[in-house]
Write a protein that holds these residues in place. Structure first.
Motif, PDB file in Angstrom:
ATOM      1  N   LYS A  50      -9.803 -12.222  -2.158  1.00  0.00           N
ATOM      2  CA  LYS A  50      -9.287 -11.175  -2.825  1.00  0.00           C
ATOM      3  C   LYS A  50      -8.528 -10.303  -1.468  1.00  0.00           C
ATOM      4  CE  LYS A  50     -10.579  -6.744  -5.120  1.00  0.00           C
ATOM      5  NZ  LYS A  50     -11.751  -5.768  -4.854  1.00  0.00           N
ATOM      6  N   HIS A  51      -9.254 -10.045  -0.513  1.00  0.00           N
ATOM      7  CA  HIS A  51      -8.986  -9.296   0.578  1.00  0.00           C
ATOM      8  C   HIS A  51      -7.643  -9.543   1.159  1.00  0.00           C
ATOM      9  CE1 HIS A  51      -9.061  -6.205   3.823  1.00  0.00           C
ATOM     10  NE2 HIS A  51      -8.716  -7.407   4.869  1.00  0.00           N
ATOM     11  N   HIS A  52      -7.599 -10.942   1.416  1.00  0.00           N
ATOM     12  CA  HIS A  52      -6.554 -11.541   1.708  1.00  0.00           C
ATOM     13  C   HIS A  52      -5.412 -11.772   0.933  1.00  0.00           C
ATOM     14  CE1 HIS A  52      -8.028 -11.799   5.992  1.00  0.00           C
ATOM     15  NE2 HIS A  52      -9.325 -12.177   5.382  1.00  0.00           N
ATOM     16  N   THR A  53      -5.588 -11.983  -0.303  1.00  0.00           N
ATOM     17  CA  THR A  53      -4.480 -12.142  -1.177  1.00  0.00           C
ATOM     18  C   THR A  53      -3.859 -11.032  -1.552  1.00  0.00           C
ATOM     19  OG1 THR A  53      -5.998 -13.813  -2.304  1.00  0.00           O
ATOM     20  CG2 THR A  53      -4.060 -13.204  -3.411  1.00  0.00           C
ATOM     21  N   LEU A  54      -4.635  -9.839  -1.273  1.00  0.00           N
ATOM     22  CA  LEU A  54      -3.809  -8.505  -1.440  1.00  0.00           C
ATOM     23  C   LEU A  54      -2.698  -8.343  -0.460  1.00  0.00           C
ATOM     24  CD1 LEU A  54      -6.686  -5.958  -2.624  1.00  0.00           C
ATOM     25  CD2 LEU A  54      -4.598  -6.640  -3.686  1.00  0.00           C
ATOM     26  N   ILE A  55      -3.319  -8.723   0.838  1.00  0.00           N
ATOM     27  CA  ILE A  55      -2.665  -8.300   1.973  1.00  0.00           C
ATOM     28  C   ILE A  55      -1.334  -9.322   1.909  1.00  0.00           C
ATOM     29  CG2 ILE A  55      -2.425  -8.427   4.534  1.00  0.00           C
ATOM     30  CD1 ILE A  55      -5.342  -7.546   4.672  1.00  0.00           C
ATOM     31  N   ALA A 102       3.691  -5.791   4.121  1.00  0.00           N
ATOM     32  CA  ALA A 102       2.479  -5.676   5.015  1.00  0.00           C
ATOM     33  C   ALA A 102       2.307  -6.137   6.226  1.00  0.00           C
ATOM     34  CB  ALA A 102       1.394  -6.324   4.101  1.00  0.00           C
ATOM     35  N   LYS A 103       1.926  -5.527   7.242  1.00  0.00           N
ATOM     36  CA  LYS A 103       1.746  -5.439   8.650  1.00  0.00           C
ATOM     37  C   LYS A 103       0.759  -6.626   8.702  1.00  0.00           C
ATOM     38  CE  LYS A 103       1.237  -2.985  12.549  1.00  0.00           C
ATOM     39  NZ  LYS A 103       0.628  -1.667  12.994  1.00  0.00           N
ATOM     40  N   ASP A 104       0.820  -7.657   9.660  1.00  0.00           N
ATOM     41  CA  ASP A 104      -0.020  -8.907   9.892  1.00  0.00           C
ATOM     42  C   ASP A 104      -0.384  -9.522   8.644  1.00  0.00           C
ATOM     43  OD1 ASP A 104      -0.453  -7.291  12.328  1.00  0.00           O
ATOM     44  OD2 ASP A 104      -2.073  -6.005  11.366  1.00  0.00           O
ATOM     45  N   ARG A 105       0.543  -9.554   7.995  1.00  0.00           N
ATOM     46  CA  ARG A 105       0.477 -10.359   6.647  1.00  0.00           C
ATOM     47  C   ARG A 105       0.181 -12.022   6.933  1.00  0.00           C
ATOM     48  NH1 ARG A 105       5.704 -11.913   3.389  1.00  0.00           N
ATOM     49  NH2 ARG A 105       4.489 -12.775   1.354  1.00  0.00           N
ATOM     50  N   GLN A 106       0.820 -12.457   8.377  1.00  0.00           N
ATOM     51  CA  GLN A 106       0.862 -13.832   8.412  1.00  0.00           C
ATOM     52  C   GLN A 106      -0.638 -14.268   8.852  1.00  0.00           C
ATOM     53  OE1 GLN A 106       2.193 -11.321  10.170  1.00  0.00           O
ATOM     54  NE2 GLN A 106       1.934 -11.483  12.366  1.00  0.00           N
ATOM     55  N   TYR A 107      -1.461 -13.385   9.277  1.00  0.00           N
ATOM     56  CA  TYR A 107      -2.747 -13.975   9.645  1.00  0.00           C
ATOM     57  C   TYR A 107      -3.576 -14.040   8.388  1.00  0.00           C
ATOM     58  CZ  TYR A 107      -1.627 -11.747  14.223  1.00  0.00           C
ATOM     59  OH  TYR A 107      -1.002 -11.778  15.203  1.00  0.00           O
ATOM     60  N   SER A 108      -3.286 -13.406   7.141  1.00  0.00           N
ATOM     61  CA  SER A 108      -3.827 -13.412   5.999  1.00  0.00           C
ATOM     62  C   SER A 108      -3.295 -14.644   5.172  1.00  0.00           C
ATOM     63  CB  SER A 108      -3.632 -12.135   5.051  1.00  0.00           C
ATOM     64  OG  SER A 108      -4.235 -11.370   5.399  1.00  0.00           O
ATOM     65  N   LEU A 109      -2.188 -15.162   5.527  1.00  0.00           N
ATOM     66  CA  LEU A 109      -1.694 -16.303   4.734  1.00  0.00           C
ATOM     67  C   LEU A 109      -2.304 -17.497   5.625  1.00  0.00           C
ATOM     68  CD1 LEU A 109       2.173 -15.676   4.765  1.00  0.00           C
ATOM     69  CD2 LEU A 109       0.744 -16.124   2.784  1.00  0.00           C
ATOM     70  N   ILE A 110      -2.475 -17.499   7.067  1.00  0.00           N
ATOM     71  CA  ILE A 110      -3.291 -18.460   7.611  1.00  0.00           C
ATOM     72  C   ILE A 110      -4.673 -18.760   7.219  1.00  0.00           C
ATOM     73  CG2 ILE A 110      -4.006 -19.199  10.112  1.00  0.00           C
ATOM     74  CD1 ILE A 110      -1.822 -17.810  11.113  1.00  0.00           C
ATOM     75  N   VAL A 111      -5.553 -17.437   6.784  1.00  0.00           N
ATOM     76  CA  VAL A 111      -6.773 -17.474   6.453  1.00  0.00           C
ATOM     77  C   VAL A 111      -6.968 -18.191   4.940  1.00  0.00           C
ATOM     78  CG1 VAL A 111      -8.625 -16.220   5.390  1.00  0.00           C
ATOM     79  CG2 VAL A 111      -7.572 -15.324   7.694  1.00  0.00           C
ATOM     80  N   PHE A 122     -14.435  -4.829   4.866  1.00  0.00           N
ATOM     81  CA  PHE A 122     -14.110  -6.036   4.310  1.00  0.00           C
ATOM     82  C   PHE A 122     -14.846  -6.924   5.047  1.00  0.00           C
ATOM     83  CE2 PHE A 122     -11.065  -4.771   7.629  1.00  0.00           C
ATOM     84  CZ  PHE A 122     -10.861  -5.689   8.262  1.00  0.00           C
ATOM     85  N   TYR A 123     -15.121  -8.088   4.327  1.00  0.00           N
ATOM     86  CA  TYR A 123     -15.970  -9.257   4.819  1.00  0.00           C
ATOM     87  C   TYR A 123     -15.063 -10.416   5.709  1.00  0.00           C
ATOM     88  CZ  TYR A 123     -18.291 -13.760   4.812  1.00  0.00           C
ATOM     89  OH  TYR A 123     -18.809 -14.922   4.919  1.00  0.00           O
ATOM     90  N   LEU A 124     -15.297 -10.661   6.733  1.00  0.00           N
ATOM     91  CA  LEU A 124     -14.553 -11.509   7.651  1.00  0.00           C
ATOM     92  C   LEU A 124     -14.969 -13.000   7.544  1.00  0.00           C
ATOM     93  CD1 LEU A 124     -14.055  -9.493  10.924  1.00  0.00           C
ATOM     94  CD2 LEU A 124     -12.260 -10.340   9.226  1.00  0.00           C
TER      95      LEU A 124
END
Lengths: 274, 207, 373
Positions: free
Chosen positions: B56-61, B67-76, C246-248
């Protein structure tokens, strides 16, 4: 502040480069420094040696993959000793990443001694909630691990014929990069009376000393140095022995850095007074 | 009532786990095993909560184009997706893609992070160990002896170095450590009692 | 009369091979039943130069006639536990002591049955210790409730929290909070939530972001509740951002890498490390140091204290960290329990002193009081 920050970063870079060289060079050019075996490692070795053939030990791979360079030599040395003395090994992991590593280590070292899976060794896999897992195995191992890592009912394996709980286990060996051995001490040793042997990273060694002194531990094998000492006792130098020169040079570098840091500090202090 | 219920549960189970330590009777053991089983079941469910939170957290970003640092969330998200697919459909045993990724990507990355410690220890030692006063001189001297005493070169210089290192670890260091341990143990007992009695409630979320 | 004489003669003839002396069987004490302990005393068994080496243990119930072998043990072992007994059934055991030359002596025990115990008497010392702890703690909590004021010495690390949050406000930068690697079962994590609550109240008042990357999903959920409650309490629930807590990952160094990345990208002015930490402590604290953040740490992990002391501005040592809860909240009940902790420390100190004296003068029996069965 920027200037100070900038200066600090430069010094940090130099320190980092020096450290990289101090570790890398001895790995390329061997120094062959002599090694003294400490009492706590000798105690572990002596204990394993004193176990009768076909005794069973529980080896818990309580570590992540990050510490493999320290953990694998520790695991290999103790596994070689157990298999050489025909001691049966039941492996498990209380940290998720330890499962794949533990299975691989067990299979590899057992292969060296032509040991048979299910008869001479078994790998139970990973269980989350380590406190509960440790307590639960004190009552019944099969209840906590009804199936092994391969998904087979553990009652199908002859190694489990006479094993119910810690009462049937000669010792628990926790190969850990954190403080997991403390949980083994608090819950398995204190509550169920099973003998505990920690094999930990060098940084965790001092945490174990109070328990070693109070007699709650059989012994202690810590860090690459502990593994190298164990390899020496086994008469089979391995990964750890190779790394000991690098560890020596790294320690010397840190000592030199402390001295240089203090010289710089006194020079700066004198300048400030003037 | 809804607020009090967790407190009652905590009191009942806390007291039971304490009493169980003294009661070897099979009824007590059976109940104890049941409690342990339930703790693990609840924990397994919390893993699902963790996975859901992470996604949820990374999909939102990732879904915010600015969004800043969007690329990191995509990698996750990509990493989660790949591991689920390889683990579920191609197995996790020996010689599988899952294990290959674990051994050749995750393990080296983790080991890299751990190895950073040696660099940070060196820079912290350079910055932190200063002979500012008499106490820090003792600290510094002890640190040098222990560092040299714990590697073969210390023994080569003189056997007194490892002997002194062992003494420092087993006597003064141990005395201090035991003092801290006793303090922590008493703190743990008091906090546990406060939790069981419902005096300490922050773990429930809010006071 | 004849029969009686015959019985006496037979008994005397059988005595050397079938006797109760030197062997006994008892219900294994302090267990959950289904276990009988067979004991033999090598000194009381007349071996007649047989050089006894091993013991074969057989059993039968009172109603059975045939003997069933249940195990073999070395003669020197002195005890054997039969853990396959059924509770409530009377068993008789026969022990066959065999010598090097193969000759055997036979002994028999009296009938015995196993049963489960209600209380483990070997743990009575633990029970007494717990009762003392509970009594002392409750007594001081009671006194505190009755209005007695207890003094808590100033703890620099906790006093500095206010200053550290103030600095973040001045610089317009966020505060980063980490509870380390502990799960919600750890007392250090519970204590961390109390500190978090206090920090969150301050960040809510000053309207600066509070970032809390997490290592455990349950802790994340609890922390979200704690922070929201703190924001609501100060009258600023609108300032609460769930996404900042948030959870990492569960992975130790995965967590360290991610938190380092967050520090380098978002440049927090203040880092608070409160909880259980392992080898990642120095990686986190050194990265925080490199970005010039003011850093306060508190942990129950003694080994990490040294790393934090080198790299952080303030460190809560040992029980200082557990005192944080009472210190920050000023809750009389928690302050009372702190006082109780201090009194228990006195008790432990006295026991250590007595123990040291006793052992020094050879009264090692004192140590047995503290052994747990």
């Amino acid at each position: 502040m920027d200037a100070v920050g900038g200066k600090r970063i430069n010094i940090r870079h130099i320190i980092f480069i020096l450290m990289a060289l101090a570790v890398a060079l001895p790995l390329i050019f061997k120094l062959g420094l002599p090694l003294r075996v400490t009492d706590e490692v000798r105690d572990v070795y002596g204990f394993i040696d004193s176990l009768p053939e076909n005794s069973t030990v529980l080896i818990s791979f309580d570590h992540d993959t990050s510490t493999l360079p320290e953990m694998v030599p520790l695991a290999e040395a103790i596994l070689r000793h157990c298999f050489r003395n025909n001691i049966k090994v039941i492996g498990l992991a209380l940290l998720a990443e330890g499962a794949a590593v533990g299975d691989d280590n067990l299979r590899r070292i057992a292969g060296e001694y032509h040991k048979e899976y299910g008869r001479d060794y078994l790998f139970l896999g990973f269980r989350p909630q380590f406190t509960v897992a440790i307590l639960s195995m004190g009552e019944d191992i099969a209840r906590e691990f009804p199936r092994d890592y391969r998904g087979v009912d553990i009652h199908n394996y002859p190694i489990m014929n006479n094993i119910k709980n810690y009462k049937d286990i000669s010792a628990v060996i926790s190969i850990a990069d954190g403080d997991m051995p403390l949980y083994w001490i608090n819950y398995a040793q204190a509550r169920y009376g099973v003998k505990v042997i920690p094999e930990v990273t060098a940084v965790m060694a001092t945490t174990m000393y109070p328990f070693l002194q109070s007699g709650q531990l059989v012994g202690l094998v810590a860090g690459l140095k502990g593994a190298a000492e164990y390899e020496k006792l086994l008469g089979k130098p391995g990964l750890a022995s190779k790394g000991m020169d690098a560890q020596s040079t790294a320690h010397i570098l840190i000592v030199l850095l402390i001295i240089v840091g203090n010289v710089v500090y006194f020079i700066n202090r004198r300048k400030m007074r003037i | 009532m809804l607020r009090k219920l967790p407190l009652y549960i905590c009191f009942v189970f806390g007291t039971f786990m304490l009493a169980q330590f003294f009661i070897p009777h099979p009824v007590s053991t059976a109940l104890y095993k049941m409690v342990l089983d339930w703790v693990q079941i609840i924990y397994a469910l919390s893993l699902l909560v963790g996975a859901a939170m992470l996604i949820k957290h990374h999909t939102l970003i990732a879904s915010k184009p600015v969004a800043k640092d969007r690329q990191y969330s995509l990698i996750v998200l990509f990493g989660i997706f790949i591991m689920i697919i390889t683990g579920l459909f191609f197995g996790r045993g020996n010689k599988t893609v899952f294990l290959w990724i674990f051994n050749n990507i995750q393990a080296p990355m983790q080991a890299t992070m751990f190895s950073l410690l040696s660099f940070f220890v060196a820079s912290a030692a350079y910055r932190g160990f200063r002979a500012r006063n008499a106490q820090s001189v003792f600290l510094l001297g002890a640190a040098i002896i222990v560092m040299l005493g714990k590697v073969p070169i210390g023994d080569m210089i003189t056997p007194y170095i490892p002997q002194s290192a062992d003494w420092l670890l087993n006597v003064p260091s141990m005395a201090a450590r035991r003092g801290i341990y006793i303090g922590i143990a008493l703190g743990t007992i008091a906090t546990s009692l406060r939790v069981i009695l419902g005096i300490e409630r922050t773990y429930l979320g809010g006071k | 009369m004849k029969t009686l004489i015959l019985v006496i003669i037979i008994t005397f003839l059988l005595l050397p091979i079938c006797a109760f002396g030197g062997v006994s069987a008892i219900d294994t004490p302090n267990d959950d039943g289904e276990s009988i302990t067979i004991i033999w005393n090598p000194d009381s068994i007349p071996s007649n130069n047989l050089k006894l080496t091993r013991v074969k243990i057989e059993r039968r119930t009172s109603s059975e006639s045939g003997w069933e072998e249940i195990g073999v043990a070395p003669f020197s072992q002195r005890t054997f536990i039969d853990d396959a007994a059924d509770d409530g059934i009377d068993y008789v055991y026969r022990l066959l002591f065999t010598g090097e030359n193969g000759k055997a002596l036979i002994y028999r025990t009296e009938a015995v049955h196993s049963s489960a115990q209600i209380f483990n008497t070997k743990r009575i010392n633990v029970l007494i210790g717990i009762i003392i702890c509970i009594f002392v703690l409750l007594y001081y909590i009671y006194r505190s409730q009755k209005g007695r004021q207890f003094y808590v010495r100033p703890i620099p690390g906790l006093q500095a929290v206010e200053e550290a949050v103030g600095r973040a406000t001045e610089l317009g930068k966020p505060v980063l909070y980490s509870a380390g690697r502990g799960n919600m079962q750890r007392v250090a994590t519970i204590a961390s939530m109390t500190v978090l609550s206090s920090v969150a109240e301050k960040t809510a008042e000053y309207n600066i972001p509070l970032i809390f990357p997490n290592n455990d999903a349950v802790v994340t959920a609890v922390a979200q509740e704690v922070v929201y409650d703190a924001y609501a309490k100060t009258g600023h629930p609108d300032r609460y951002k769930e996404d900042d807590i948030f959870y990492l990952t569960d992975s130790q160094f995965g967590y360290a890498a991610a938190v380092d990345g967050i520090m380098l990208r978002r440049k927090p002015a203040t880092n608070l490390f409160m909880g259980t930490f392992e080898a990642e402590s120095l990686i986190l604290a050194e990265t925080g140091n490199s970005i010039g953040a003011i850093q306060i740490a508190g942990t129950d992990s003694t080994i990490q204290l040294s790393f934090f002391i080198v790299a952080c501005d303030y460190v809560l040592i040992g029980e200082e960290y557990f005192a944080a809860s009472g210190y920050l909240s000023q809750d009389p009940m928690i302050l009372g329990s702190l006082k109780g902790q201090d009194m228990l420390k006195v008790v432990v100190g006295v026991l250590i002193l007595l123990g040291a004296l006793a052992v020094t003068f050879g009264f090692t029996g004192f140590l047995d009081i503290f052994s747990i069965g």
